[in-house]
Write an enzyme that holds these catalytic residues in place. Structure first.
Site, PDB file in Angstrom:
ATOM      1  N   HIS A  15       0.864  -1.193   0.000  1.00 52.54           N
ATOM      2  CA  HIS A  15       0.000   0.000   0.000  1.00 52.54           C
ATOM      3  C   HIS A  15       0.894   1.235   0.000  1.00 52.54           C
ATOM      4  CE1 HIS A  15      -3.877   2.062   1.550  1.00 52.54           C
ATOM      5  NE2 HIS A  15      -3.052   2.987   1.095  1.00 52.54           N
ATOM      6  N   HIS A  17       1.505   5.376  -1.707  1.00 49.84           N
ATOM      7  CA  HIS A  17       1.103   6.537  -2.499  1.00 49.84           C
ATOM      8  C   HIS A  17       2.371   7.169  -3.076  1.00 49.84           C
ATOM      9  CE1 HIS A  17      -3.097   6.672  -1.034  1.00 49.84           C
ATOM     10  NE2 HIS A  17      -2.568   6.179   0.084  1.00 49.84           N
ATOM     11  N   LYS A 101      -9.201  -0.569  -6.083  1.00 49.91           N
ATOM     12  CA  LYS A 101      -9.278   0.128  -4.800  1.00 49.91           C
ATOM     13  C   LYS A 101     -10.655   0.758  -4.606  1.00 49.91           C
ATOM     14  CE  LYS A 101      -7.906   1.828  -0.878  1.00 49.91           C
ATOM     15  NZ  LYS A 101      -6.633   2.490  -0.584  1.00 49.91           N
ATOM     16  N   HIS A 138     -10.539   0.983   1.674  1.00 47.92           N
ATOM     17  CA  HIS A 138     -10.380   1.960   2.753  1.00 47.92           C
ATOM     18  C   HIS A 138     -11.619   1.809   3.626  1.00 47.92           C
ATOM     19  CE1 HIS A 138      -9.028   5.896   4.509  1.00 47.92           C
ATOM     20  NE2 HIS A 138     -10.275   5.818   4.960  1.00 47.92           N
ATOM     21  N   HIS A 176      -4.759  -0.724   5.873  1.00 51.27           N
ATOM     22  CA  HIS A 176      -4.310   0.050   7.040  1.00 51.27           C
ATOM     23  C   HIS A 176      -5.245  -0.091   8.239  1.00 51.27           C
ATOM     24  CE1 HIS A 176      -7.169   2.701   5.115  1.00 51.27           C
ATOM     25  NE2 HIS A 176      -6.292   3.246   4.287  1.00 51.27           N
ATOM     26  N   ASP A 251       1.229   2.577   3.583  1.00 58.97           N
ATOM     27  CA  ASP A 251       0.330   3.717   3.345  1.00 58.97           C
ATOM     28  C   ASP A 251       1.107   5.022   3.426  1.00 58.97           C
ATOM     29  OD1 ASP A 251      -2.011   5.118   2.798  1.00 58.97           O
ATOM     30  OD2 ASP A 251      -2.645   5.195   4.883  1.00 58.97           O
TER      31      ASP A 251
END
Length: 351
Positions: A15, A17, A101, A138, A176, A251
């Site tokens: 995970h 970004h 996602k 999420h 997460h 994350d």
């Protein structure tokens, strides 16, 4: 005797970004230095919705990769109310998509295009279940009447559990996780092998009180937000258990200092600068360094049905500083988690 050297199969980050443009070029080397593969989040502006979007984004990531790095970005599709199931299936068949996602609309950073009602994407989910493509979630409700510290637990009861019942073969990762309830629920599904959970380094190391130590700490603000100490302990216990459903997902979420230190700051912690060192710190505090490889290097590939890495990497007990700031070309920068502090472990590269 405490160990002074850890050798692990090269881990993967399930995970991450990476953003785009100048931010991508600034942060990508940190992830690529430590991890062999990474599941790349699609919440750009505009989001990565189609297979064509994902191909283009993957090319930009590879173009930004420094010479000498062997790193594989695993691309994801941003699920929207109007996602085309055929495009998702083609993208998966062609090796473009590793997962899809799900952001509940307006749950977190750049989630305005997210799903407003799961009824609108049931066809896509059925198609994904049929081809074995994982859904990454999420897991927070967006109902403003639900306390921000309760949104994950409420999501599990009201959204995730019914979703799994409706789609008994859909493979899901609860991203997460931050609560004792999440750990318990994931374990309750362990026999099926179809529900995994990523755990971040920062949620292993901080609880909600850290956000207010000596004043407001905007660089510790993330979503899902850090919870009570009992929840942090539950996450640590899950991570060090070696159990298959739990695996590493940083994350890591870079935002500029200006975007964090403002009247309405962005959510996200940038942990990529010292990710493995942070996990080693958490595992050592729990007396479980011997369990780090299962969590960081073995459980994730097995869930995603990918080969475990053959290459090894080394962590050495050599205290080293976390960078104060990662500067960007336009003059602002990104503040790493634990900026300016000293960590007891140092990533020493491959072996």
């Amino acid at each position: 005797m405490p160990t002074d050297r850890l050798i692990l199969r090269r881990p993967d980050d399930w995970h991450v970004h990476l953003r785009d443009g100048a931010m991508l070029k600034a942060v990508l080397p940190f992830t690529a230095r430590q991890f062999g593969r990474a599941i790349v989040m699609p919440n750009l502006k505009p989001p990565v919705v189609t297979a064509a979007d994902a191909r283009a984004y993957r090319e930009r990531i590879l173009a930004a990769l420094p010479d000498g790095f062997a790193f594989t970005p695993l691309m994801t599709a941003y699920l929207t109310d109007t996602t085309d199931a055929d495009d998702i299936a083609r993208g998966a068949a062609e090796g473009v998509f590793a997962a899809v996602k799900l952001y509940p609309a307006n749950a977190t950073t750049n989630s305005a295009h997210g799903v407003t009602d799961l009824c609108k994407v049931e066809g896509v989910l059925e198609r994904m279940a049929g081809i074995g493509l994982p859904l990454l979630i999420h897991g927070e409700v967006t109902d403003q009447s639900v306390d921000v510290f309760d949104r994950e637990a409420v999501f599990i009861d009201t959204v995730l559990a019914p979703l799994l019942e409706r789609h008994p073969t859909l493979r899901v990762v609860l991203e997460h996780v931050t609560t004792e309830e999440a750990v318990t629920f994931v374990r309750s599904q362990a026999a099926s092998g179809r529900l995994g959970a990523t755990i971040t380094a920062h949620h292993l190391l901080i609880n909600r009180s850290h956000l207010f130590q000596g004043g407001i700490r905007p660089h510790l603000y993330c979503l899902p937000i850090a919870k009570r100490e009992k929840h942090r302990r539950a996450l640590v216990e899950a991570a060090i258990s070696g159990e298959g459903p739990f695996f590493l997902g940083t994350d890591t979420a870079p935002h500029t200092v200006i975007a964090k230190e403002t009247a309405c700051g962005c959510a996200g912690c940038f942990t990529a600068a010292n990710a493995l060192e942070l996990y080693a710190l958490a595992f050592e505090k729990a007396g479980a360094l011997d369990k780090l490889e299962a969590f960081a290097s073995l459980n994730g590939p097995r869930f995603y049905r990918l080969p475990v890495a053959e290459e090894k990497v080394v962590l050495e007990r050599t205290p080293g500083p976390v960078p104060d700031i990662i500067l960007l070309p336009e003059g602002d920068g990104v503040l790493p988690f634990k900026s300016g502090e000293t960590l007891p472990w140092r990533f020493a590269g491959g072996v």
